[in-house]
Design an enzyme around this catalytic site. Structure first.
Site, PDB file in Angstrom:
ATOM      1  CG  HIS A 206      -7.372   7.637  -0.135  1.00  0.00           C
ATOM      2  ND1 HIS A 206      -7.252   8.632   0.807  1.00  0.00           N
ATOM      3  CD2 HIS A 206      -6.848   8.147  -1.280  1.00  0.00           C
ATOM      4  CE1 HIS A 206      -6.679   9.700   0.256  1.00  0.00           C
ATOM      5  NE2 HIS A 206      -6.414   9.431  -1.004  1.00  0.00           N
TER       6      HIS A 206
ATOM      7  CG  HIS B   9      -2.551   7.374  -3.553  1.00  0.00           C
ATOM      8  ND1 HIS B   9      -1.708   8.315  -3.010  1.00  0.00           N
ATOM      9  CD2 HIS B   9      -3.786   7.961  -3.572  1.00  0.00           C
ATOM     10  CE1 HIS B   9      -2.398   9.408  -2.713  1.00  0.00           C
ATOM     11  NE2 HIS B   9      -3.666   9.218  -3.051  1.00  0.00           N
ATOM     12  CD  GLU B  10      -6.849   6.640  -5.334  1.00  0.00           C
ATOM     13  OE1 GLU B  10      -7.655   6.837  -4.397  1.00  0.00           O
ATOM     14  OE2 GLU B  10      -6.230   7.568  -5.895  1.00  0.00           O
TER      15      GLU B  10
ATOM     16  CG  HIS C 146      -7.821   6.604   6.884  1.00  0.00           C
ATOM     17  ND1 HIS C 146      -7.759   7.948   6.595  1.00  0.00           N
ATOM     18  CD2 HIS C 146      -7.811   6.535   8.237  1.00  0.00           C
ATOM     19  CE1 HIS C 146      -7.698   8.645   7.717  1.00  0.00           C
ATOM     20  NE2 HIS C 146      -7.738   7.808   8.723  1.00  0.00           N
TER      21      HIS C 146
END
Length: 650
Positions: A446, A442-443, A449
């Site tokens: 980020h 998940h991190e 991105h």
């Protein structure tokens, strides 16, 4: 010219003096820029952009170190910095002369500027208006005071929570009270005092979750639960102040409430759109959630209490899927998972990761340089993955450098990925739960991105300029791959034998993916609805708890004990940037579920859509609205049905 990354180096002793000097120099530079007779994007907007980036580069290391190596000194410097930074940024965002210059440049150069530059102007003009640039001086001054107060209050909220978490420990001496816990959790808790073996449990996530999930002693579970849900009672007063100030700020800016103000810069159209969206998910999930709860109640064979849920959920999970968490953890050794994630990203996007040998803030922290398919250096990512005292709980990505071009040089991006995994020791590695693996993915979503942006204007590069209710899209997208068999086989290897995890274990894990998913959906909806409604009018004191209790009547099958003050620890909205925006997790999940399911349908590796995701979503950062980018990527609007499908809710 050579492409370089900043060294992580922070001078706490001189930080405040250096910050004051930098802010004074910036004020002087702004005055000089405003004296320019013929202002253009190149001679006015670009220098302001680069000045803002430079200030971020200077301040981010302090913010980071205060979160991962919190000390009295870092607290003192950080607290002293906040009023200076807030006063400066508020004054800047309310400067009517800069606002007018941006509007004039937008009108004058709209035919000659590129899309990125026009987006910078559009977002800045919006920010000026949302900051009250066109209001009278008295109102501006009041808004400036409010912003300074809010930044201090948010910092105090977070620090209170960290202090309360660090100060608590529960010592177990009777060995029968640790029966049922995994061997690795017992080893992590064990210590010797006065020649006697004892076991220490804390409110740090790895320790707290271990006992709440496996600890057989209900009294100890309740004691830990009570300690966790009653942390930082002084935050109640801070919450009242924060809500009051945000309501006042919204009113001064011409909005009915803070929720309306918050939505002005988000994808969601209005308050009704958000509440209808959340309510639709709630109604579609309740029937299945009720069945899940009845199954949980049956396995417990007694009325369930809040502190029982994790314990009996684990028993039910073992019964339904024959899953023993301890058997899985040996396949998820931290370094192996990290290397495997890199291999996965290489297969999916053609990225390569090379370890950078540099000095960082902690001996267990890591840095990797990222290279693209053509072996071009693209970015740097820093990892701080293990739990320790004086480190803020939870997991997050914090961007540092942003990809941009200043005319003479291309500047590359960098970012921090922070988690709180079980700590490694000399004689035992850090073995992760599968939930930890999902968190890491998940991190990293980020981080990618931000890091893979090809945008030349730093204010819309990477995560900068992305609508808040779209910012979770790339993180949720990537985390879903942590359940895919062909991805798991890249890194799920026994830390002693190096044997790949058996297919049977993968199948059980995949089948268990949506275990109690409807209950989990209701839990997240509870947070989202509470946060959003809390900001639709001015709530204070007991009214806050009453609102939460009313929402729980729709979202929870167990009434929490009266001492549970969840809101005192809701740092996402009171210590972070999610106020009136926690719904963003579900809003963005519509995008992420749709994108993920479509790429899985194409076989993952070699997927044309995966390549288009890289080229469209990741490379473009915040240079366009995510509404526009998503349609460009998928060639259609998002299909919400895939969110329920992904969660196994029919």
């Amino acid at each position: 010219m050579p492409k370089q990354f900043l060294e992580f180096n922070i001078d706490l002793d001189n930080f405040i003096d250096n910050l004051k000097t930098k802010l004074t120099n910036n004020d002087n530079k702004i005055a000089q820029l405003l004296d320019i007779k013929q202002k253009t994007f190149a001679n006015f907007v670009k220098p302001l952009e680069l000045m803002d980036e430079d200030l971020d580069l200077f301040f981010t290391p302090l913010s980071h170190i205060n979160a991962v190596n919190n000390s009295e000194k870092s607290q003192e410097i950080y607290a002293a910095s906040l009023p200076l930074i807030t006063q400066y940024s508020t004054k800047l965002s309310q400067n009517i002369d800069i606002y007018n210059a941006y509007k004039e440049i937008q009108q004058k150069e709209k035919e000659t500027l590129n899309g990125e530059q026009l987006r910078v102007l559009e977002l800045n003009i919006q920010n000026f208006e949302l900051s009250g640039a066109n209001l009278d001086e008295k109102t501006k001054s009041k808004l400036q005071q409010i912003n300074i107060q809010l930044s201090n209050l948010s910092n105090n909220f977070t620090q209170n929570l960290l202090d309360a978490t660090n100060s608590y420990e529960y010592i177990i001496e009777d060995k029968k009270d640790i029966e049922g816990l995994n061997k690795s959790d017992i080893e992590d808790a064990k210590f010797i005092q006065d020649g006697k073996t004892k076991y220490r449990f804390t409110l740090q996530m790895p320790s707290y979750i271990a006992y709440m999930t496996y600890g057989k002693n209900q009294d100890i579970r309740e004691e830990l639960y009570k300690a966790y849900t009653t942390r930082a009672p002084q935050n109640q007063e801070i919450i009242d102040e924060i809500l009051s100030l945000k309501y006042e700020m919204a009113n001064l800016l011409g909005f009915e409430n803070y929720a309306q103000y918050s939505l002005a810069s988000k994808m969601a159209k209005d308050q009704n759109s958000v509440l209808e969206f959340l309510n639709t998910l709630l109604q579609n999930s309740k029937a299945q959630a009720k069945k899940e709860f009845e199954e949980l109640q049956n396995i417990a064979n007694k009325p369930l209490k809040s502190f029982d849920v994790s314990y009996y959920s684990e028993i039910l999970k073992k019964e339904n899927y024959d899953i023993d968490e301890e058997l899985y953890r040996v396949y998820f050794e931290q370094n192996s998972v990290l290397d495997g994630m890199f291999e996965f990203l290489n297969k999916l996007f053609g990225l390569s990761f090379k370890k950078a040998d540099i000095k960082l803030w902690d001996k267990k922290s890591l840095a990797y340089d990222i290279y693209t398919k053509n072996n071009q250096l693209k970015a740097r990512v820093y990892f701080d993955l293990e739990a320790r005292k004086n480190k803020r709980g939870g997991a997050w990505m914090h961007n540092w450098q942003s990809h941009h071009n200043d005319g003479d040089k291309e500047h590359l991006a960098s970012a921090f990925v922070v988690c709180n995994f079980p700590p490694s020791k000399k004689d035992s590695p850090s073995l992760l739960r599968h939930d930890d693996v999902v968190t890491l993915f998940h991190e990293m979503g980020h981080a990618l991105h931000h890091l893979l942006s090809d945008v030349n204007e730093n204010e819309v590069s990477g995560v900068n300029g992305v609508e808040w209710d779209a910012v979770e899209f790339p993180s949720q997208f990537l985390e879903n791959f942590a359940y895919e068999p062909k991805v798991l086989k890249l890194f799920a290897k026994h830390y002693k034998t190096n044997q790949t995890i058996p297919d049977e274990m993968i199948q059980k894990l995949v089948k268990s993916k949506n275990f109690l998913s409807a209950i989990s959906m209701l839990r997240q909806l509870e947070f989202s609805i509470f946060d959003f409604k809390l900001h639709t009018k001015l709530y204070q004191g007991d009214d806050i708890q009453n609102l939460l209790d009313t929402i729980r009547e729709e979202t929870s099958f167990i009434k929490p004990p009266a001492y549970n003050k969840f809101q005192h620890g809701f740092s996402h909205i009171f210590g972070g940037g999610y106020a009136a925006g926690y719904y963003s997790y579900k809003w963005a999940e519509v995008l992420s579920a749709d994108a993920f399911m479509s790429i899985v349908d194409e076989g993952i590796f070699g997927s044309d859509l995966a390549n288009r995701y890289f080229e469209t979503i990741l490379k473009n950062g915040g240079s366009k609205s995510m509404k526009e980018l998503f349609v460009e990527f998928m060639q259609r609007e998002a299909e919400p049905k895939n969110l329920l499908r992904l969660n196994g809710i029919k």
